[in-house]
Motif scaffolding. Structure first.
Motif, PDB file in Angstrom:
ATOM      1  N   PRO A   8     -21.778  36.767 -22.448  1.00  0.00           N
ATOM      2  CA  PRO A   8     -21.636  38.040 -23.535  1.00  0.00           C
ATOM      3  C   PRO A   8     -22.030  37.998 -24.814  1.00  0.00           C
ATOM      4  N   ASP A  57     -20.210  39.013 -31.881  1.00  0.00           N
ATOM      5  CA  ASP A  57     -20.805  40.459 -32.246  1.00  0.00           C
ATOM      6  C   ASP A  57     -21.600  40.657 -33.707  1.00  0.00           C
ATOM      7  N   GLU A  88     -28.264  47.549 -29.207  1.00  0.00           N
ATOM      8  CA  GLU A  88     -27.576  47.634 -28.694  1.00  0.00           C
ATOM      9  C   GLU A  88     -27.148  48.151 -27.930  1.00  0.00           C
ATOM     10  N   LYS A 124     -27.129  46.633 -23.211  1.00  0.00           N
ATOM     11  CA  LYS A 124     -25.542  47.218 -22.521  1.00  0.00           C
ATOM     12  C   LYS A 124     -26.146  47.440 -21.592  1.00  0.00           C
ATOM     13  N   LYS A 160     -25.753  44.904 -19.027  1.00  0.00           N
ATOM     14  CA  LYS A 160     -24.531  44.659 -18.912  1.00  0.00           C
ATOM     15  C   LYS A 160     -24.424  45.507 -17.998  1.00  0.00           C
ATOM     16  N   SER A 176     -12.488  52.405 -23.647  1.00  0.00           N
ATOM     17  CA  SER A 176     -12.076  51.597 -24.272  1.00  0.00           C
ATOM     18  C   SER A 176     -11.429  50.358 -24.540  1.00  0.00           C
ATOM     19  N   ARG A 177     -10.736  49.306 -25.206  1.00  0.00           N
ATOM     20  CA  ARG A 177      -9.930  48.216 -24.735  1.00  0.00           C
ATOM     21  C   ARG A 177      -8.593  48.616 -25.504  1.00  0.00           C
ATOM     22  N   LYS A 204     -14.553  37.628 -21.489  1.00  0.00           N
ATOM     23  CA  LYS A 204     -15.282  38.488 -22.266  1.00  0.00           C
ATOM     24  C   LYS A 204     -17.101  39.272 -21.786  1.00  0.00           C
ATOM     25  N   GLN A 238     -15.456  42.025 -19.139  1.00  0.00           N
ATOM     26  CA  GLN A 238     -15.162  42.535 -20.452  1.00  0.00           C
ATOM     27  C   GLN A 238     -16.544  43.729 -20.860  1.00  0.00           C
ATOM     28  N   GLU A 239     -17.563  43.155 -21.013  1.00  0.00           N
ATOM     29  CA  GLU A 239     -18.209  43.258 -21.664  1.00  0.00           C
ATOM     30  C   GLU A 239     -18.844  44.977 -20.450  1.00  0.00           C
ATOM     31  N   TYR A 282     -19.090  48.833 -21.001  1.00  0.00           N
ATOM     32  CA  TYR A 282     -20.089  49.345 -21.776  1.00  0.00           C
ATOM     33  C   TYR A 282     -20.202  50.204 -19.768  1.00  0.00           C
TER      34      TYR A 282
END
Length: 377
Positions: A153, A156, A197, A201, A204, A244-245, A256, A259-260, A264
């Motif tokens: 993960p 941030d 970015e 993504k 992932k 989105s979350r 996490k 999650q990503e 994504y």
């Protein structure tokens, strides 16, 4: 040759691996690098004996000086079997793992960013054009963190820090052209600068294909074990379309890393246009985690309903195309607490999809408030 060792370890009953879901994980190999996951001390001793027999037959020998171990759970014995047992980060196939998350992040990310900075310092002394700088970034710099971005993960602060270093190398001071313009391809007026970015993504998202194609592989057992919390198959889970979350808070039940992957994948998937969907496509839409099936700004997810059977929109109808009544749903549900409110919520939420479908039930959703009362009665 080394594969024969792996087969021997997997088949030995005296060597007990870790149980993850329905899978037993004992050994993971890549070239001459080997990671063994064992359940108890007896299994450690038996695996070392197995390695000794392999050495006598094939020749390769275990180097205990380079062998490190991490205890899981309450067991702690720093002198066991001549292995170096540590609480610090341990390098496993290029990635550092361990108890100390901060120390692991330093090895996996901060040290690599420092290496990127040092490489760029040496290239600053050369009179490169902007196009030359972009090539250096793509060929020498981004490769330093690609593997970490794929396997871990992303913290941030990483994207912001990497962009600061890369654009500082391009401009030396303040940006003179917007970053969006630089990222555009040549034909659109840009110079093909990498979008960090989006790069992270895409790395992932590449896991989705592996997960769907290798759903029976041992390595995926961790994800499948977490997936049991949702009651959905792998294909059904990736058919959900939350963005989105905030839309799907239950995604927080996953680690996490996963999650990503899921967020994504849904974020970069083309948004479904209802007016372009056929009736059959709409009826095959997921009820749960669907961006078009919203209640209080969140997608629906009712585990009791999933266990009862309704997963896709078509599951709300019987074989004759008639909407299931509240009594039909009640008979299917194991937990009948709040089933009336749940039934009403589902019907109100799916009306966006169903009121445009050319079926006998479509008129029902033209005036949903009145008709829902009629069904409940």
């Amino acid at each position: 040759v080394v594969e024969m060792l792996a087969i021997d370890v997997r088949n030995r009953q005296s060597i007990n691996g870790l149980i993850v879901g329905n899978h037993v994980v004992k050994i993971s190999q890549y070239a001459d690098d080997m990671t063994i996951c064992l359940r108890n001390k007896d299994s450690i001793q038996n695996s070392l004996e197995c390695l000794k027999r392999f050495e006598n037959v094939a020749g390769p020998r275990l180097n205990l000086d380079k062998t490190e171990g991490i205890w899981l759970g309450n067991e702690k014995d720093n002198d066991f079997a001549g292995i170096k047992w540590t609480k610090g980060p341990v390098r496993c196939l290029g990635i550092y793992i361990g108890y100390d998350k901060q120390a692991c992040n330093k090895r996996n990310w901060d040290d690599k960013i420092s290496k990127m900075t040092n490489i760029l310092k040496s290239w600053r002394q050369r009179n490169l054009t902007m196009f030359g700088k972009i090539i250096v970034i793509k060929m020498l710099i981004c490769s330093q963190i690609t593997f970490s971005a794929m396997m871990l993960p992303v913290p941030d602060y990483i994207c912001k820090e990497v962009n600061k270093i890369l654009y500082g190398f391009i401009w030396k001071k303040q940006d003179r052209i917007s970053r969006k313009s630089l990222i555009c391809p040549y034909q659109d007026g840009g110079i093909g600068m990498i979008d960090i970015e989006c790069k992270f993504k895409s790395l992932k998202i590449s896991w989705v294909k592996r997960i769907l194609n290798d759903s029976n592989a041992t390595w995926i057992s961790v994800f499948l074990n977490y997936l049991q919390n949702f009651g959905l198959s792998v294909n059904e889970f990736f058919d959900m379309s939350y963005r989105s979350r905030a839309q799907f808070p239950l995604i927080e039940k996953l680690p996490k890393f996963y999650q990503e992957i899921c967020l994504y994948f849904n974020e970069l998937t083309t948004k479904k246009q209802l007016n372009l969907m056929s009736d059959s496509d709409k009826m095959n839409e997921m009820i749960w985690g669907n961006e078009h099936v919203i209640s209080q700004n969140k997608t629906l997810f009712m585990r009791s309903w999933i266990n009862a059977g309704p997963i896709r929109l078509k599951d709300l109808f019987d074989v004759n195309g008639v909407l299931l009544t509240i009594n039909d749903i009640k008979c299917k549900l194991i937990s009948k607490v709040n089933y009336i409110c749940e039934y009403k919520t589902v019907l109100q939420s799916v009306k966006v999809l169903l009121k445009r479908v050319d079926t006998p039930i479509a008129p029902f959703f033209k005036n949903p408030k009145q008709n829902i009362i009629h069904v409940l009665v």
